[in-house]
Design an enzyme around this catalytic site. Structure first.
Site, PDB file in Angstrom:
ATOM      1  N   GLU A  86     -13.736  -8.871 -19.736  1.00  0.00           N
ATOM      2  CA  GLU A  86     -14.579  -9.804 -18.996  1.00  0.00           C
ATOM      3  C   GLU A  86     -14.556 -11.172 -19.655  1.00  0.00           C
ATOM      4  OE1 GLU A  86     -17.871  -6.428 -17.636  1.00  0.00           O
ATOM      5  OE2 GLU A  86     -18.533  -8.254 -18.653  1.00  0.00           O
ATOM      6  N   GLU A 131     -17.040 -11.242  -9.458  1.00  0.00           N
ATOM      7  CA  GLU A 131     -18.271 -10.478  -9.248  1.00  0.00           C
ATOM      8  C   GLU A 131     -19.481 -11.360  -8.990  1.00  0.00           C
ATOM      9  OE1 GLU A 131     -20.965  -6.855 -11.123  1.00  0.00           O
ATOM     10  OE2 GLU A 131     -19.081  -7.407 -12.090  1.00  0.00           O
ATOM     11  N   LYS A 184      -8.940  -4.423 -18.247  1.00  0.00           N
ATOM     12  CA  LYS A 184      -9.760  -5.494 -17.680  1.00  0.00           C
ATOM     13  C   LYS A 184     -10.845  -5.919 -18.671  1.00  0.00           C
ATOM     14  CE  LYS A 184     -12.754  -4.753 -14.295  1.00  0.00           C
ATOM     15  NZ  LYS A 184     -14.008  -5.224 -14.965  1.00  0.00           N
ATOM     16  N   ASP A 207     -11.486  -0.655 -17.925  1.00  0.00           N
ATOM     17  CA  ASP A 207     -12.296  -1.706 -18.537  1.00  0.00           C
ATOM     18  C   ASP A 207     -12.176  -1.651 -20.054  1.00  0.00           C
ATOM     19  OD1 ASP A 207     -13.415  -3.148 -16.480  1.00  0.00           O
ATOM     20  OD2 ASP A 207     -15.231  -1.940 -16.347  1.00  0.00           O
ATOM     21  N   ASP A 225     -16.542   0.423 -17.226  1.00  0.00           N
ATOM     22  CA  ASP A 225     -17.610   0.698 -18.185  1.00  0.00           C
ATOM     23  C   ASP A 225     -18.940   0.871 -17.457  1.00  0.00           C
ATOM     24  OD1 ASP A 225     -18.022  -1.949 -17.511  1.00  0.00           O
ATOM     25  OD2 ASP A 225     -17.938  -2.716 -19.562  1.00  0.00           O
TER      26      ASP A 225
END
EC number: 2.1.2.11
Length: 265
Positions: free
Chosen positions: A116, A183, A114, A85, A46
């Site tokens: 978050e 991250e 994926k 994402d 994204d």
């Protein structure tokens, strides 16, 4: 010799044995090129909101945006594993919505998704993996939470954040995630996470101790206006594009293009 298709199994078997190289791509031509370069995984991130669509964060990116770009990348038929994402608010509302939206990404050509988050999305990850949708986790800095965080900040500096990130990693592994992106955390913490789980970890701005690395393509090739401090630029493609177009414009203005070899009477 033509290389084999990279699979979830390849990622899992890479843990502690070989380094995993991932990069983002958002369209057919760049997907083809990065795949030819030998990456193990392509993420349709994204992040396209910031490096392709011109937004200031990833929050405005919609599922429709992602589906268009996932399909474009999938048409390149990459040997790399194709991960997509899940954009903002396509999974946070619950397992049912997450399953519906993840399945659309898979149908568009993604081979894994994926979302978050950590402990707060465990039920969602469990639902997706039980339905047969591979999930790559994403812990540490979650860009979709930039409004809450007040900016893109390094996470894991406080003891509370450190414990949370370690707990997130274990929880996502137990929920069925096959890999974790870590991250923008201190390298030592990324090392702790990597040593605490049996699934591979992929660092971005988190040091050298993960099982692999991922960067945004536009940062790598010099197309980003404001690349993060942790991104290494390997080329200056912006200058190449600027110079090529400038030469074209000048030749048109000076009536040098098209010259005879580019047309027929």
């Amino acid at each position: 010799m033509e290389r084999r298709k990279v699979t979830i199994r390849y990622f899992l078997e890479s843990k502690g044995k070989r380094r995993i190289a991932m990069i983002t791509a958002y369209d057919y031509p760049t997907a083809r090129l990065v795949d030819e370069a030998g990456v193990d995984g392509i993420l349709v991130g994204d992040s396209l909101g910031m490096v392709v669509l011109g937004y200031e964060s990833t929050i405005p990116v919609t599922l429709t945006d992602m589906l268009i770009h996932v399909a474009a990348v999938a048409r390149a038929k990459p040997k790399a594993l194709l991960v997509a994402d899940m954009p903002f608010m396509t999974y946070e509302t619950g397992p049912r919505d997450a399953l519906k939206n993840a399945s659309k990404l898979i149908r568009a050509g993604a081979e894994a998704v994926k979302p978050e988050g950590g402990l707060e999305i465990v039920r969602i990850v469990e639902r997706l993996t039980k339905a047969g949708i591979p999930v790559m986790g994403h812990i540490g800095l979650n860009p979709q939470r930039v409004l809450t965080l007040g900016g893109f900040r390094m996470m894991g500096r406080t003891e509370e954040q450190r414990r949370k990130i370690l707990e997130d990693a274990k929880a996502l592994e137990e929920a069925g995630a096959f890999a974790l992106v870590i991250e923008f955390v201190p390298a030592g913490l990324a090392r702790e996470v990597t040593e605490s789980v049996k699934i591979p970890t992929i660092c971005i701005g988190a040091g050298p101790y993960c099982d692999g690395q991922i960067l945004v393509l536009h940062d790598v090739i010099g197309l980003s206006e404001k690349p993060p401090s942790f991104a290494k630029r390997y080329a200056d493609v912006a200058s190449i594009i600027r110079n090529a177009v400038s030469n074209y414009v000048n030749e048109v203005k000076e009536s040098k293009f098209p010259s005879p070899e580019y047309y027929k009477e």
